[in-house]
Motif scaffolding. Structure first.
Motif, PDB file in Angstrom:
ATOM      1  N   HIS A 437       1.083  -1.329   0.036  1.00 12.88           N
ATOM      2  CA  HIS A 437      -0.096  -0.217  -0.589  1.00 12.88           C
ATOM      3  C   HIS A 437       0.849   1.690  -0.053  1.00 12.88           C
ATOM      4  N   PHE A 438       2.408   1.354   0.277  1.00 14.04           N
ATOM      5  CA  PHE A 438       3.336   2.116   0.075  1.00 14.04           C
ATOM      6  C   PHE A 438       3.096   2.556  -1.657  1.00 14.04           C
ATOM      7  N   SER A 439       3.180   1.636  -1.871  1.00 18.25           N
ATOM      8  CA  SER A 439       3.757   1.343  -3.542  1.00 18.25           C
ATOM      9  C   SER A 439       3.555   2.727  -4.545  1.00 18.25           C
ATOM     10  N   GLY A 440       2.292   3.239  -4.174  1.00 18.23           N
ATOM     11  CA  GLY A 440       2.291   5.013  -4.410  1.00 18.23           C
ATOM     12  C   GLY A 440       2.870   5.692  -4.141  1.00 18.23           C
ATOM     13  N   MET A 441       3.356   5.878  -2.387  1.00 19.65           N
ATOM     14  CA  MET A 441       3.939   6.118  -1.931  1.00 19.65           C
ATOM     15  C   MET A 441       5.370   6.906  -2.563  1.00 19.65           C
ATOM     16  N   VAL A 442       5.992   5.283  -2.603  1.00 20.74           N
ATOM     17  CA  VAL A 442       7.217   5.171  -2.527  1.00 20.74           C
ATOM     18  C   VAL A 442       7.334   5.737  -4.553  1.00 20.74           C
ATOM     19  N   SER A 443       6.179   4.733  -5.445  1.00 20.87           N
ATOM     20  CA  SER A 443       6.596   5.644  -6.856  1.00 20.87           C
ATOM     21  C   SER A 443       6.459   7.922  -6.797  1.00 20.87           C
ATOM     22  N   VAL A 444       5.820   8.386  -6.503  1.00 25.15           N
ATOM     23  CA  VAL A 444       6.431   9.503  -6.224  1.00 25.15           C
ATOM     24  C   VAL A 444       7.440   9.785  -5.890  1.00 25.15           C
ATOM     25  N   LEU A 445       7.788   9.251  -4.325  1.00 34.19           N
ATOM     26  CA  LEU A 445       9.170   9.632  -4.145  1.00 34.19           C
ATOM     27  C   LEU A 445      10.894   9.558  -5.158  1.00 34.19           C
ATOM     28  N   ALA A 446       9.851   8.742  -5.843  1.00 33.97           N
ATOM     29  CA  ALA A 446      11.598   7.769  -7.181  1.00 33.97           C
ATOM     30  C   ALA A 446      10.885   9.007  -7.813  1.00 33.97           C
ATOM     31  N   GLY A 636      -6.402   0.331   7.947  1.00 34.14           N
ATOM     32  CA  GLY A 636      -5.200   0.191   8.387  1.00 34.14           C
ATOM     33  C   GLY A 636      -4.235   0.138   7.372  1.00 34.14           C
ATOM     34  N   HIS A 637      -5.045  -0.179   5.876  1.00 29.71           N
ATOM     35  CA  HIS A 637      -4.041   0.320   4.531  1.00 29.71           C
ATOM     36  C   HIS A 637      -4.361   1.875   4.149  1.00 29.71           C
ATOM     37  N   LEU A 638      -3.711   2.056   2.758  1.00 29.08           N
ATOM     38  CA  LEU A 638      -3.913   2.973   1.985  1.00 29.08           C
ATOM     39  C   LEU A 638      -4.361   2.576   0.886  1.00 29.08           C
ATOM     40  N   ASN A 639      -5.258   3.395   0.878  1.00 28.66           N
ATOM     41  CA  ASN A 639      -6.024   3.011  -1.263  1.00 28.66           C
ATOM     42  C   ASN A 639      -4.609   3.728  -1.689  1.00 28.66           C
ATOM     43  N   TYR A 640      -4.416   3.490  -3.086  1.00 25.64           N
ATOM     44  CA  TYR A 640      -3.658   3.984  -4.115  1.00 25.64           C
ATOM     45  C   TYR A 640      -3.196   5.560  -4.177  1.00 25.64           C
ATOM     46  N   GLU A 641      -4.923   6.068  -4.285  1.00 28.59           N
ATOM     47  CA  GLU A 641      -4.472   7.992  -4.451  1.00 28.59           C
ATOM     48  C   GLU A 641      -4.189   8.291  -3.187  1.00 28.59           C
ATOM     49  N   GLY A 642      -4.385   8.095  -1.901  1.00 26.34           N
ATOM     50  CA  GLY A 642      -4.351   7.640  -0.616  1.00 26.34           C
ATOM     51  C   GLY A 642      -2.402   7.968  -0.155  1.00 26.34           C
ATOM     52  N   SER A 643      -2.164   7.149  -0.959  1.00 23.91           N
ATOM     53  CA  SER A 643      -0.863   6.703  -0.873  1.00 23.91           C
ATOM     54  C   SER A 643      -0.289   8.233  -1.649  1.00 23.91           C
ATOM     55  N   LYS A 644      -0.359   7.827  -2.869  1.00 24.92           N
ATOM     56  CA  LYS A 644       0.736   8.827  -3.799  1.00 24.92           C
ATOM     57  C   LYS A 644       0.733  10.648  -2.996  1.00 24.92           C
ATOM     58  N   LEU A 645      -0.669  10.626  -1.882  1.00 22.40           N
ATOM     59  CA  LEU A 645      -0.730  11.810  -1.649  1.00 22.40           C
ATOM     60  C   LEU A 645       0.156  12.219  -0.773  1.00 22.40           C
ATOM     61  N   THR A 646      -0.005  11.235  -0.061  1.00 24.47           N
ATOM     62  CA  THR A 646       0.852  11.245   0.800  1.00 24.47           C
ATOM     63  C   THR A 646       2.408  10.702   0.666  1.00 24.47           C
ATOM     64  N   GLY A 647       2.974  10.121  -0.303  1.00 25.27           N
ATOM     65  CA  GLY A 647       4.418  10.878  -0.733  1.00 25.27           C
ATOM     66  C   GLY A 647       4.411  12.240  -1.436  1.00 25.27           C
ATOM     67  N   LYS A 648       3.417  13.122  -1.777  1.00 21.33           N
ATOM     68  CA  LYS A 648       3.530  14.071  -2.552  1.00 21.33           C
ATOM     69  C   LYS A 648       3.835  14.891  -1.538  1.00 21.33           C
ATOM     70  N   LEU A 649       2.846  15.052  -0.455  1.00 20.68           N
ATOM     71  CA  LEU A 649       2.844  16.078   0.272  1.00 20.68           C
ATOM     72  C   LEU A 649       4.015  15.694   1.106  1.00 20.68           C
TER      73      LEU A 649
END
Length: 668
Positions: A437-446, A636-649
Motif C-alpha cells: 500500500h506504500f507503493s504509491g508513495m514510494v513511486s511518487v518519491l522515486a 489500516g491500509h492506504l488506498n493507492y491515491e491516498g498513498s500517492k498523496l502522502t508521498g506528494k505532501l
C-alpha cells in the motif's frame, strides 16, 4: 434424459444455500458457511455427470442438447437477477462504483466473474468484497468453466476406456491430481486457488466419481450403516461451517470436509430413512432446495445494497433479508424458471441464441457503455465522485502480480516499475501488504528524485531474514509456509543486485507488539518481540553489507474501524461521524515501536526512516482524509491515491528522503 428424482438431494441444496446466506449475514456459528458452495459443487458434479453418462450409454448424448439444458436451467434467472442488480447499481452506486460494477457485469455475462473477483477483489474476504454485488457469481463461473471442459473430456475417456472401472479409475486419478493442485494453490496462491476452476475441479469430480456408483449397489449397505454414514457426512459439513473462518487455508485439503460430507449424504441418505433422510426430504427443505438457485442469486445483491446504504444487519434486518430472498426466489422459480422449461422442445441453436447470446450482447453493450462514460458521473456531486474514486483505488489491484506473485519467482523489475522510466533500477521495495500500500508513495518519491523503483511484496510477509513466522488459527499456532521461502529469494537473489536503496515496508507495529517469530520451526505460544528485534537488526545489517542504503517506512495510523468511506459517507448521507484518530492514542500505540526505530537509527548511521504520520497527523489528531482525498481502503491500509498523496505532501513538507544529503533529514 433425467435421473430418478431424489427429494433428499433437494433438501441438501437447502442446507447449502442456507449456509451461504447465514454466513453472508455474519451470523454467529456460520463463520465457515462459505462451504455451502462446496456442497453445491459436489451435487452438481454428481447430477450432471450422471445425466451425461446415462445419455452416452444409450447413444443419446449431444453437445447441443447438453448446452441447451444448461441455458434453460441457468440463463433466465441469472439474467433476471443481473438486470435488477444493474438497475439498482445505476440508482445507488457512485460513478467509480458503477464503473467497477459494469466491469464485473461484463465478466459475469460470459461466466468469467471468478477472474474479475480474483483480480479486482483479491481474497474472498478482501477489502471491498462486501460492496461488490456480483461477487457470488464466481462460483457459477467455476461451474460453467468446468462444464466447458468436462463433457468433451468424459466423452473422449469413455470412447478410449469404456464405461467401466478404467473410466472410474481415470476420474479418481484426475480427482487426486486436482486435490494436489488445489492444496498447493491454497498454500501458495490463496486468492487464485479460491476463485479459479483448476483448484476447484476436484470438488465437482468428487460428485462425478460418485455418479459412477449405482444406487442399487449403495442400497445393499445395511440401513443402520447408511444412517450412520449419512450422519457422519452431515457432521463433516457442519464442522466446516462452524470451525472454518476467513483464516482457514481453502480450498485444498480443508475442502474435503464439506465435499466428502456431501458425497456421504448423497450416497447414503434416503428420503424414507428415519431422522436425517426424512428431515432432508421434508416439505420445507425440499421447497427451499427447489428455489436454492435463484435464492443464491438474489441474496448477495440484497446484502450488498444494504451495506452500501449503511443499513446495519441487525437480527430484524437479517430476518427480512432471508424472507425477502426466499420470496424473490419463489417468484423467480414460479414465473420465470418453470415457464421456460417449455423451451425444451425448441432446437438448441434457438435456445442458445435467444436464451444466452442475445441477452449477453445486450448486457455487454450496456456494461461497455457505462465503462465508456466512466460510470455516468452526472448523477452525483463532483466531490462525492472524487472521494469515491480515491477509495476504490486498491494498491494490490494497481500493482497486480507485483504483489502476491509466485513466491519463489516474483515478477521482474521490468514488470514492476515504480517512479521514473529509466534503465537502471535504483530502489527495491519489499515487504507485506503494507509495503504494497506504500507503493504509491514510494513511486511518487522515486519519480520526484528521478529514480526507478521495483516492488516485490506479498501479504503477511515482511522482509525479515533468518526467521519463521507463525500465526494463530483458532486455538492453534500455525507456521506460515511461504514466509521464509519468499524472504530467502529476496536475500539471495535480489539483495546482491546492490540497489541504491532497499525500502522496508510492513505491518511492523503489529509484528513488534504481537508477532510470533522463531529462528527455527518451534512454534512460539506468546509474542516474540526480542526475536523480531534481532531479525530486523540482521536484515538491516545484510542490506548495508550488500552496499545498499536501508530505508524503513515507520508505518501509518491504524484505526479501530474501517475508515475508508467515513468522510465519503458523511458527505453522502449527511452524517457527522468522527473520521479522525486522537494523536495521543496514536502516539501511545506506537510508543514502543517508535522507541525501537529510534534505537535502530542510532545503531545504523545509513538508515533512513520515512514516517508517513508526519503528514497524516498534526499535534491533535491523525486524519483519514487530506486535501479532500480519503487516504484509506480499510482500517489500516492506504488506498493507492491516498498513498500517492502522502508521498506528494511528504516531499512538499519534508523534502525527498531519496535525495536528502544529510542522513536523518527525512525523519527530523
Amino acid at each position: 434424459m433425467s435421473l430418478k428424482y431424489r427429494p433428499e438431494v433437494d433438501g441438501l441444496r437447502c442446507v447449502a444455500v442456507m449456509l451461504v446466506i447465514l454466513h453472508h449475514l455474519n451470523l454467529p456459528g456460520f463463520s465457515g458457511g462459505f462451504v455451502g458452495v462446496d456442497v453445491f459443487f459436489v451435487i452438481s458434479g454428481y447430477l450432471i455427470t450422471g445425466i451425461i453418462l446415462a445419455e452416452v450409454k444409450t447413444g443419446n448424448f449431444t453437445f447441443g442438447s447438453f448446452y441447451k439444458r444448461r441455458v434453460i436451467r441457468l440463463a433466465p434467472a441469472y439474467f433476471t437477477v443481473l438486470l435488477v442488480t444493474a438497475v439498482f447499481a445505476w440508482l445507488l452506486m457512485l460513478p467509480a462504483e458503477l464503473e467497477n460494477f459494469s466491469v464485473s457485469a461484463l465478466y459475469s455475462t460470459f461466466f468469467g466473474a471468478n477472474f474479475y473477483m480474483w483480480d479486482a477483489v483479491g481474497g474472498y474476504f478482501g477489502a471491498g468484497a462486501d460492496t461488490t454485488p456480483l461477487l457470488h457469481l464466481w462460483s457459477l463461473a467455476v461451474e460453467e468453466q468446468f462444464y466447458v471442459v468436462w463433457p468433451v473430456t468424459l466423452l473422449l475417456l469413455y470412447k478410449l476406456l469404456g464405461g467401466g472401472r478404467y473410466l472410474f479409475a481415470a476420474v479418481v486419478v484426475a480427482l487426486i491430481l486436482g486435490l494436489a493442485v488445489s492444496e498447493y494453490g491454497a498454500v501458495h496462491y490463496r486468492a487464485a486457488a479460491y476463485y479459479l476452476m483448476p483448484t476447484r475441479a476436484f470438488e465437482l469430480l468428487i460428485g462425478t466419481a460418485l455418479a459412477f456408483v449405482p444406487l442399487s449397489l449403495l442400497d445393499l449397505v445395511p440401513r443402520l450403516a447408511r444412517v450412520v454414514f449419512g450422519l457422519l457426512g452431515l457432521g463433516l459439513v457442519i464442522y466446516g461451517n462452524v470451525f472454518f473462518t476467513e483464516a482457514t487455508w481453502f480450498p485444498g485439503l480443508n475442502a474435503l470436509f464439506p465435499c466428502v460430507g456431501t458425497a456421504l449424504l448423497i450416497a447414503f441418505a434416503r428420503f424414507d430413512d428415519p431422522l436425517l433422510g426424512r428431515l432432508l426430504a421434508s416439505r420445507v427443505a425440499v421447497g427451499i432446495g427447489k428455489i436454492s438457485y435463484p435464492a443464491y442469486l438474489w441474496h448477495w445483491p440484497i446484502i450488498v445494497f444494504l451495506n452500501l446504504q449503511l443499513v446495519e444487519l441487525t437480527p430484524l434486518v437479517c430476518i427480512a433479508v432471508i424472507i425477502g430472498t426466499l420470496m424473490l426466489a419463489a417468484l423467480t422459480y414460479q414465473f420465470i424458471e418453470k415457464p421456460v422449461r417449455e423451451f425444451r422442445r425448441v432446437s438448441w441453436p434457438k435456445v442458445v441464441g435467444m436464451g444466452f447470446a442475445l441477452p449477453a450482447v445486450l448486457f455487454s453493450s450496456a456494461a461497455l457503455s457505462a465503462i465508456h462514460w466512466q460510470g455516468i458521473p452526472e448523477r452525483f456531486d463532483e466531490e462525492l465522485n472524487r472521494k469515491s474514486a480515491a477509495v476504490l483505488t486498491y494498491a494490490d489491484a494497481v500493482r497486480g502480480r507485483c504483489n502476491e506473485g509466485p513466491v519463489k519467482s516474483p515478477l521482474g523489475p521490468d514488470e514492476c516499475v515504480l517512479g521514473a522510466e529509466k534503465t537502471a533500477v535504483d530502489i527495491l521495495l519489499v515487504g507485506d501488504s503494507h509495503a504494497n500500500h506504500f507503493s504509491g508513495m514510494v513511486s511518487v518519491l522515486a519519480g520526484d528524485a528521478g529514480l526507478r523503483g521495483y516492488d516485490v511484496t506479498q501479504s503477511n510477509t515482511a522482509f525479515l531474514i533468518g526467521v519463521e513466522r507463525f500465526y494463530r488459527q483458532g486455538d492453534q499456532v500455525v507456521r506460515q509456509g511461504d514466509f521464509r521461502a519468499r524472504n530467502v529469494v529476496i536475500e539471495q537473489e535480489l539483495l546482491p543486485n546492490r540497489y541504491d536503496y532497499v525500502v522496508l515496508g510492513g505491518s511492523f507495529l503489529g509484528h513488534y507488539s504481537g508477532g510470533l517469530f522463531s529462528v527455527d520451526l518451534t512454534a512460539p505460544e506468546t509474542p516474540t518481540p526480542a526475536v523480531f528485534r534481532e531479525a530486523m537488526v540482521r536484515t538491516i545489517t545484510e542490506i548495508i553489507r550488500h552496499g545498499s542504503i536501508p530505508v524503513l517506512i515507520k508505518g501509518n495510523p491504524v484505526f479501530s474501524f474501517d475508515v475508508s468511506n467515513c468522510t465519503l459517507n458523511n458527505l453522502r448521507f449527511g452524517l457527522d461521524k468522527n473520521c479522525n484518530l486522537a494523536r495521543e492514542d496514536f502516539d501511545e500505540r506506537f510508543r514502543e515501536w517508535s522507541q525501537f526505530v529510534g534505537e535502530l537509527s542510532e545503531q545504523f548511521d545509513p538508515l533512513v526512516v520515512i514516517d508517513p504520520a508526519q503528514v497524516m497527523c498534526d499535534k491533535h489528531r491523525c486524519y483519514s482524509e487530506l486535501d479532500g482525498v480519503p487516504l484509506y481502503k480499510d482500517s489500516g491500509h492506504l488506498n493507492y491515491e491516498g498513498s500517492k498523496l502522502t508521498g506528494k505532501l511528504y516531499v512538499e513538507q519534508f523534502g525527498n528522503p531519496f535525495t536528502s544529503v544529510l542522513k536523518g533529514d527525512s525523519d527530523q
